[in-house]
Design a protein around this motif. Structure first.
Motif, PDB file in Angstrom:
ATOM      1  N   THR A 188      17.509  78.543  -3.830  1.00  0.00           N
ATOM      2  CA  THR A 188      18.963  78.416  -3.850  1.00  0.00           C
ATOM      3  C   THR A 188      19.459  77.932  -2.495  1.00  0.00           C
ATOM      4  N   GLU A 189      20.130  76.784  -2.479  1.00  0.00           N
ATOM      5  CA  GLU A 189      20.767  76.297  -1.267  1.00  0.00           C
ATOM      6  C   GLU A 189      22.103  77.024  -1.097  1.00  0.00           C
ATOM      7  N   ARG A 190      22.066  78.125  -0.391  1.00  0.00           N
ATOM      8  CA  ARG A 190      23.293  78.907  -0.233  1.00  0.00           C
ATOM      9  C   ARG A 190      24.387  78.118   0.468  1.00  0.00           C
ATOM     10  N   LEU A 191      23.986  77.151   1.273  1.00  0.00           N
ATOM     11  CA  LEU A 191      24.975  76.312   1.941  1.00  0.00           C
ATOM     12  C   LEU A 191      25.805  75.503   0.952  1.00  0.00           C
ATOM     13  N   ARG A 192      25.316  75.378  -0.272  1.00  0.00           N
ATOM     14  CA  ARG A 192      26.009  74.548  -1.260  1.00  0.00           C
ATOM     15  C   ARG A 192      26.573  75.356  -2.436  1.00  0.00           C
ATOM     16  N   LEU A 193      26.580  76.665  -2.343  1.00  0.00           N
ATOM     17  CA  LEU A 193      27.076  77.461  -3.460  1.00  0.00           C
ATOM     18  C   LEU A 193      28.579  77.273  -3.675  1.00  0.00           C
ATOM     19  N   HIS A 194      29.312  76.918  -2.625  1.00  0.00           N
ATOM     20  CA  HIS A 194      30.734  76.630  -2.839  1.00  0.00           C
ATOM     21  C   HIS A 194      30.897  75.372  -3.694  1.00  0.00           C
ATOM     22  N   VAL A 208      31.564  72.319   9.022  1.00  0.00           N
ATOM     23  CA  VAL A 208      32.296  72.943   7.928  1.00  0.00           C
ATOM     24  C   VAL A 208      32.758  71.869   6.948  1.00  0.00           C
ATOM     25  N   SER A 209      32.401  72.032   5.671  1.00  0.00           N
ATOM     26  CA  SER A 209      32.887  71.136   4.628  1.00  0.00           C
ATOM     27  C   SER A 209      34.319  71.486   4.273  1.00  0.00           C
ATOM     28  N   LEU A 210      35.116  70.451   4.026  1.00  0.00           N
ATOM     29  CA  LEU A 210      36.491  70.636   3.559  1.00  0.00           C
ATOM     30  C   LEU A 210      36.655  69.814   2.290  1.00  0.00           C
ATOM     31  N   GLY A 211      35.927  70.224   1.252  1.00  0.00           N
ATOM     32  CA  GLY A 211      35.829  69.409   0.055  1.00  0.00           C
ATOM     33  C   GLY A 211      34.761  68.355   0.242  1.00  0.00           C
ATOM     34  N   ARG A 212      34.676  67.410  -0.704  1.00  0.00           N
ATOM     35  CA  ARG A 212      33.669  66.364  -0.631  1.00  0.00           C
ATOM     36  C   ARG A 212      34.083  65.210   0.268  1.00  0.00           C
ATOM     37  N   GLY A 213      35.354  65.070   0.539  1.00  0.00           N
ATOM     38  CA  GLY A 213      35.807  63.903   1.276  1.00  0.00           C
ATOM     39  C   GLY A 213      36.206  64.156   2.701  1.00  0.00           C
ATOM     40  N   ASP A 214      36.051  65.392   3.180  1.00  0.00           N
ATOM     41  CA  ASP A 214      36.497  65.698   4.533  1.00  0.00           C
ATOM     42  C   ASP A 214      35.621  66.813   5.101  1.00  0.00           C
ATOM     43  N   VAL A 269      22.676  66.780   8.507  1.00  0.00           N
ATOM     44  CA  VAL A 269      21.983  67.933   9.091  1.00  0.00           C
ATOM     45  C   VAL A 269      21.726  69.043   8.080  1.00  0.00           C
ATOM     46  N   SER A 270      22.466  69.064   6.964  1.00  0.00           N
ATOM     47  CA  SER A 270      22.257  70.131   5.985  1.00  0.00           C
ATOM     48  C   SER A 270      21.599  69.628   4.712  1.00  0.00           C
ATOM     49  N   SER A 271      21.086  68.394   4.741  1.00  0.00           N
ATOM     50  CA  SER A 271      20.363  67.901   3.573  1.00  0.00           C
ATOM     51  C   SER A 271      19.134  68.764   3.345  1.00  0.00           C
ATOM     52  N   ALA A 272      18.789  68.982   2.091  1.00  0.00           N
ATOM     53  CA  ALA A 272      17.710  69.914   1.755  1.00  0.00           C
ATOM     54  C   ALA A 272      16.382  69.442   2.339  1.00  0.00           C
ATOM     55  N   VAL A 280       5.334  68.849  13.562  1.00  0.00           N
ATOM     56  CA  VAL A 280       6.595  68.145  13.759  1.00  0.00           C
ATOM     57  C   VAL A 280       7.779  69.102  13.695  1.00  0.00           C
ATOM     58  N   TRP A 281       7.582  70.296  13.159  1.00  0.00           N
ATOM     59  CA  TRP A 281       8.701  71.235  13.067  1.00  0.00           C
ATOM     60  C   TRP A 281       8.796  72.025  14.358  1.00  0.00           C
ATOM     61  N   PRO A 282       9.988  72.156  14.907  1.00  0.00           N
ATOM     62  CA  PRO A 282      10.156  72.930  16.136  1.00  0.00           C
ATOM     63  C   PRO A 282       9.947  74.408  15.879  1.00  0.00           C
ATOM     64  N   HIS A 283       9.605  75.125  16.915  1.00  0.00           N
ATOM     65  CA  HIS A 283       9.392  76.569  16.796  1.00  0.00           C
ATOM     66  C   HIS A 283      10.201  77.258  17.888  1.00  0.00           C
ATOM     67  N   GLY A 284      11.472  77.453  17.593  1.00  0.00           N
ATOM     68  CA  GLY A 284      12.369  77.997  18.585  1.00  0.00           C
ATOM     69  C   GLY A 284      13.109  76.855  19.269  1.00  0.00           C
ATOM     70  N   GLY A 285      13.825  77.165  20.345  1.00  0.00           N
ATOM     71  CA  GLY A 285      14.598  76.142  21.042  1.00  0.00           C
ATOM     72  C   GLY A 285      15.846  75.783  20.276  1.00  0.00           C
ATOM     73  N   ARG A 286      16.614  74.852  20.797  1.00  0.00           N
ATOM     74  CA  ARG A 286      17.852  74.467  20.132  1.00  0.00           C
ATOM     75  C   ARG A 286      17.548  73.723  18.844  1.00  0.00           C
ATOM     76  N   ARG A 287      18.345  73.990  17.839  1.00  0.00           N
ATOM     77  CA  ARG A 287      18.136  73.411  16.515  1.00  0.00           C
ATOM     78  C   ARG A 287      19.454  72.852  16.017  1.00  0.00           C
ATOM     79  N   ASN A 288      19.380  71.911  15.124  1.00  0.00           N
ATOM     80  CA  ASN A 288      20.624  71.336  14.574  1.00  0.00           C
ATOM     81  C   ASN A 288      20.696  71.521  13.084  1.00  0.00           C
ATOM     82  N   ARG A 289      20.033  72.554  12.548  1.00  0.00           N
ATOM     83  CA  ARG A 289      20.060  72.791  11.124  1.00  0.00           C
ATOM     84  C   ARG A 289      20.560  74.194  10.865  1.00  0.00           C
TER      85      ARG A 289
END
Length: 384
Positions: A42-48, A320-326, A355-358, A375-384
């Motif tokens: 479940t992509e909880r980021l997309r449940l809205h 933050v998503s503000l609908g699909r167009g904003d 950045v939030s693509s599955a 190729v996957w980071p282990h700690g440090g700054r992340r953008n996901r």
């Protein structure tokens, strides 16, 4: 055979799985088991989006795990015996472990009277789908979204855009986007206004009724549908198992993300109380995935006879998503406080979707082809 059991297939749990499997694929003395109540990720980021009736991708764990050697056990975790190093699933069978990764996350905090009985939550895809169905009912005219944090903002905006005939009210103690810089905050406010979302800040909800929500000090807000997004809480399982937890029930971890009382248990995601030099992590996908990746790397290091490294992380943005167009993206300092820069409108939409693509198709390939795990980071700054 070293038995690794991972509890939970959310963002943090799947990243831990990907990290450890990718790094131990060539070993024949490691067995990995993943426990999750559903075969679906479940992509909880997309449940809205689901709640508003938008289509989203359908990722199935058996497909992702094919060819990896990982055993998938479907069921609910009903108990942990940290002394015997066992996990009870559905009160029917018991799994033993040498190393445990606890990634069961959090759920909506519905402690306010009536919230459990009369409000919808977005804890899973099933709840979101039920809400989507209710919103299409001709008798539904008004929607109250309770909780003015970023989840509440995304839910209110998505519903208002998808169902312009509904009256959507966003209720909460604080101002939406209160932690944003001035430009990002102004864009968020203007977009909610454009979508017709009525914002009521500075209110405390004391009870959820079948047709309204009651406010502290008297008064109420009529609502045919109530969506509850005000706060989360974690499972009492770790505390019941004797793990050291904080006042919110989160497991206290050491620098490598191991339980301070039971170092054979790694804790990642929302259920972990993780401190950094700048402060404490808060539960988001942005920090949850790096904790999972770091735990997987640390387990692999221990299997090789090495000490795990400390986890280091800093936030870089709040998208933050503000609908699909904003959308709006507030860039931040490592502790989450706002920087001067932000993205707004179409550029923010592109950025957030990027950045939030599955990532899970990539995760499946990584587990099957261990050379790509690095190729996957282990700690440090992340953008996901």
């Amino acid at each position: 055979m070293h038995k690794i059991v991972i509890l939970g297939a959310g963002y943090a749990g799947l990243m831990a799985l990907t990290s450890v499997v990718g790094r131990t694929k060539k070993r024949d003395d490691v067995h990995v088991t993943l426990v999750n109540p559903s075969e679906r990720f479940t992509e909880r980021l997309r449940l809205h989006q689901v709640a508003a009736g938008r289509p989203v991708a359908d990722f199935r764990l058996p497909d992702m795990l094919e060819g990896t050697g990982v055993e998938l056990v479907r069921g609910w975790v009903t108990g942990i015996d940290a002394t015997a190093r066992t996990v009870r699933v559905d009160d029917e069978h018991v799994l033993t472990y040498d190393t445990l990764v606890y990634a069961l996350g959090s759920v909506a905090d519905t402690a306010v009277p009536g919230a459990d009985e009369h409000a919808y939550t977005l804890d899973n895809a099933q709840n979101a789908a039920l809400l989507a169905q209710r919103l299409t009912d001709p008798d539904t005219k008004t929607v109250a979204v309770c909780g003015s944090g970023l989840t509440g903002v995304e839910v209110a905006a998505e519903i208002a855009e998808a169902h312009p005939g509904l009256t959507v009210e966003l209720l909460g103690r604080g101002e939406p986007g209160a932690d944003f810089g001035p430009k990002a905050k102004a864009h968020l406010d203007a977009t909610l206004d454009r979508l017709g979302v009525r914002v009521r800040a500075g209110v405390e909800i004391t009870k959820v009724l079948p047709d309204s929500v009651a406010l502290a000090g008297g008064g109420s807000v009529p609502a045919d549908v109530v969506v509850w997004t005000s706060g989360v809480h974690v499972s009492p399982l770790p505390a019941a198992a004797g793990l050291e937890v904080d006042e919110r029930g989160r497991v206290i971890t050491d620098a490598a993300l191991r339980s301070v009382s039971h170092p054979e248990i790694y804790v990642v995601g929302d259920a972990a109380a993780v401190r950094q030099t700048w402060g404490e992590l808060h539960g988001t996908c942005q920090s949850g995935m790096p904790t999972g990746a770091h735990a997987g790397m640390s387990i692999a290091r221990q299997l090789d006879g090495k000490e795990p490294k400390p986890f280091r992380f800093g936030y870089i943005h709040i998208p933050v998503s503000l609908g699909r167009g904003d959308a709006v993206v507030q860039f931040t300092k490592p502790d989450g406080t706002p920087r001067r820069w932000s993205l707004r409108g179409k550029r923010a939409v592109w950025y957030k979707e990027t950045v939030s693509s599955a990532p899970w198709p990539t995760c499946g390939r990584m587990m099957r082809h261990p050379a790509t795990a690095s190729v996957w980071p282990h700690g440090g700054r992340r953008n996901r």
